[in-house]
Design an enzyme around this catalytic site. Structure first.
Site, mmCIF file in Angstrom:
data_model
loop_
_atom_site.group_PDB
_atom_site.id
_atom_site.type_symbol
_atom_site.label_atom_id
_atom_site.label_comp_id
_atom_site.label_asym_id
_atom_site.label_seq_id
_atom_site.Cartn_x
_atom_site.Cartn_y
_atom_site.Cartn_z
ATOM 1 N N GLU A 159 32.394 49.538 36.080
ATOM 2 C CA GLU A 159 33.770 49.059 36.294
ATOM 3 C C GLU A 159 34.743 50.059 35.699
ATOM 4 O O GLU A 159 34.520 50.553 34.595
ATOM 5 C CB GLU A 159 34.025 47.713 35.587
ATOM 6 C CG GLU A 159 33.431 46.498 36.194
ATOM 7 C CD GLU A 159 33.811 45.236 35.400
ATOM 8 O OE1 GLU A 159 34.856 45.250 34.705
ATOM 9 O OE2 GLU A 159 33.054 44.258 35.460
ATOM 10 N N GLU A 191 41.632 38.545 42.061
ATOM 11 C CA GLU A 191 40.949 37.256 41.915
ATOM 12 C C GLU A 191 41.953 36.277 41.309
ATOM 13 O O GLU A 191 42.153 36.246 40.092
ATOM 14 C CB GLU A 191 39.705 37.431 41.049
ATOM 15 C CG GLU A 191 38.657 38.327 41.700
ATOM 16 C CD GLU A 191 37.448 38.575 40.813
ATOM 17 O OE1 GLU A 191 36.535 37.724 40.803
ATOM 18 O OE2 GLU A 191 37.439 39.611 40.120
ATOM 19 N N LYS A 225 41.339 33.748 38.208
ATOM 20 C CA LYS A 225 40.941 34.212 36.882
ATOM 21 C C LYS A 225 41.945 33.752 35.833
ATOM 22 O O LYS A 225 43.160 33.811 36.060
ATOM 23 C CB LYS A 225 40.850 35.740 36.860
ATOM 24 C CG LYS A 225 39.491 36.292 37.252
ATOM 25 C CD LYS A 225 39.404 37.774 36.923
ATOM 26 C CE LYS A 225 37.982 38.273 37.005
ATOM 27 N NZ LYS A 225 37.881 39.696 36.620
ATOM 28 N N GLU A 231 44.984 40.382 34.643
ATOM 29 C CA GLU A 231 43.610 40.020 35.015
ATOM 30 C C GLU A 231 43.502 39.685 36.504
ATOM 31 O O GLU A 231 42.424 39.793 37.084
ATOM 32 C CB GLU A 231 43.136 38.827 34.192
ATOM 33 C CG GLU A 231 42.772 39.156 32.769
ATOM 34 C CD GLU A 231 41.522 40.023 32.668
ATOM 35 O OE1 GLU A 231 40.534 39.728 33.369
ATOM 36 O OE2 GLU A 231 41.549 41.002 31.910
#
Length: 461
Positions: A266, A320, A323, A329
């Site tokens: 990542e 996303e 999250k 985030e």
């Protein structure tokens, strides 16, 4: 004449083939998280990925719909066993066999599963029981693959946080936290014995958050900066990514595992965040992603691993939206749910390479004379490295002569390598004087820089 026509036709076909290959980046992958309620269907995502130069996808689980959608695309797939599966997988070999029978056998080899990640950042979980069960789980899963005649074809590993390092600055002093020493020793023995990689999650973004100075931002974004000299090796680092990855390399080497390869599982930069967050912005995200991709495409590698690019999975394919935590985030997505790019990330096969900023350049008065595009005097190593990464990151530019073993690798300096790459890009772009600019750090010269076996392509002004 007929022979010449044949050779010319063959050469054109060859160039077209090379251009097609250049659109693929076998070292670039992407993370495909699913903590969201607005994601496009897997089939649409598979088509999107095929329109990019992304060659690998990392899933955090083993969603059958996604694995099936990626069948016959040639895209490598990393699937994951959840942290919650580890206890049963460690204690019961049948659980591991059933996991392979359910999540791998029905799809492979049409779906190109290349790696199974057992858990995610388990050593940072704080659960000593879970940490102790990680290696047995990996061993049982490896045995299940071997029983299915897939051992060696599909690797098994686990993904680590950068926090497993006790020290990372300077990179040559990289070492693992002694609290994890015994666990890591066993895991690395497994990696070494099975030829599986050591996946890790380096984020220059978080390094900048802890040191939010302008020079740190430039260092993290691969932008011109004064660099940082490693006191142990006297190597000057011009970006945080290389420094972080080399710290892991040094830590592995110090434990005797020079043969275990690193995979960047990542890395990314958020394009927006909350008002109190330092660093998230569209400009920063675009700079980090596009400059990282150019750096990988240059095949320069890192100072401790020159001449090749570490397999790197960008975070992330989509936002996303479910999250928890700060806005950042939920703001790493390279693409939106409608499949359009969040920003121009340079991954689309149809995207034209961005041009270097152009300023008027006075043509050489010596018409029809050989000419080369070379760096001006006094240009910093950081700027030369940026020019090198940019030039070698463009489609169709072959920088293999300045890689280890190449005719122009020596002298192994940023200045020499940048000069070769900048000239090559200029000669490959119709020799337009405006293409020899590189933010006003280059100029056209009539002095031939070729030497020994290293021949610099030339053109006429």
């Amino acid at each position: 004449m007929a022979t010449l026509r044949y050779i010319s036709a063959f050469f054109v076909i060859f160039l077209l083939h090379v251009a097609q290959l250049a659109k693929s980046d076998p070292f670039i992958g992407v993370n495909y998280g699913q903590v969201a309620d607005n994601l496009p269907p897997p089939d649409a995502t598979a088509k999107l990925l095929q329109s990019t130069s992304i060659e690998k996808v990392r899933l955090y689980g083993a969603d059958p719909a996604i694995i099936k959608a990626l069948a016959n695309t040639g895209i490598g797939i990393v699937i994951g066993a959840a942290n919650g599966d580890i206890p049963a997988m460690a204690s019961d070999p049948n659980f591991a066999n059933n996991w392979i029978n359910s999540n791998v056998i029905p799809f492979y080899p049409a779906s190109k599963i290349i790696l199974i990640s057992v858990g995610n950042e388990v050593l940072l979980s704080g659960d000593r029981n879970l940490m102790g069960q990680l290696l047995p789980a990996m061993q049982n899963l490896q045995n299940a693959l071997n029983s299915a005649s897939l051992g060696g074809k599909i690797k098994v590993s686990t993904v680590h946080s950068m926090a497993v390092l006790r020290q990372s600055e300077p990179p040559s002093s990289g070492s693992f936290d002694p609290n994890f020493a015994d666990l890591l020793k066993g895991l690395l023995e497994f990696n070494n014995a099975n030829g599986s990689p050591f996946p890790v999650n380096p984020y220059p973004y978080f390094a900048y958050q802890s040191d939010p100075r302008p020079e740190t931002l430039a260092f993290c974004l691969f932008q011109p900066n004064s660099g940082r000299v490693d006191s142990g090796t006297n190597i000057k680092y011009t970006n945080m990514f290389d420094a972080q990855v080399d710290a892991v390399r040094a830590a592995l080497n110090s434990m005797g595992y020079k043969g275990v390869e690193i995979v960047v599982a990542e890395t990314g930069w958020p394009y927006k965040g909350d008002a109190n967050e330092v660093g998230p912005s569209m400009d920063n995200a675009k700079a980090y992603t596009s400059n990282l991709i150019a750096h990988l495409r240059s095949m320069a590698g890192t100072p401790l691993m020159p001449g090749k690019s570490v397999d790197t999975y960008l975070f992330a394919l989509y936002d996303e939206d479910l999250k928890p935590g700060p806005a950042s985030e939920r703001s790493f997505g390279l693409f939106k749910p409608d499949l359009t790019m969040t920003y121009d990330n340079g991954l689309s096969k149809t995207t034209q390479a961005p041009s270097t900023p152009k300023t008027p350049v006075t043509p050489s008065p010596n018409a029809k004379k050989p000419a080369w595009c070379l760096p001006k005097g006094g240009v910093s190593d950081a700027q030369l490295q940026a020019n090198l990464d940019y030039a070698c990151g463009q489609q169709g530019i072959d920088c293999s002569p300045i890689q280890p073993g190449g005719a122009c690798f020596e002298p192994n300096t940023v200045a020499s390598h940048a000069a070769y790459a900048m000239n090559l890009l200029y000669q490959s772009s119709a020799k337009d004087p405006s293409n020899c600019d590189f933010s006003q750090t280059a100029a056209i010269s009539s002095n031939n820089p070729s030497y020994s076996a290293c021949n610099y392509p030339s053109g006429s002004t």
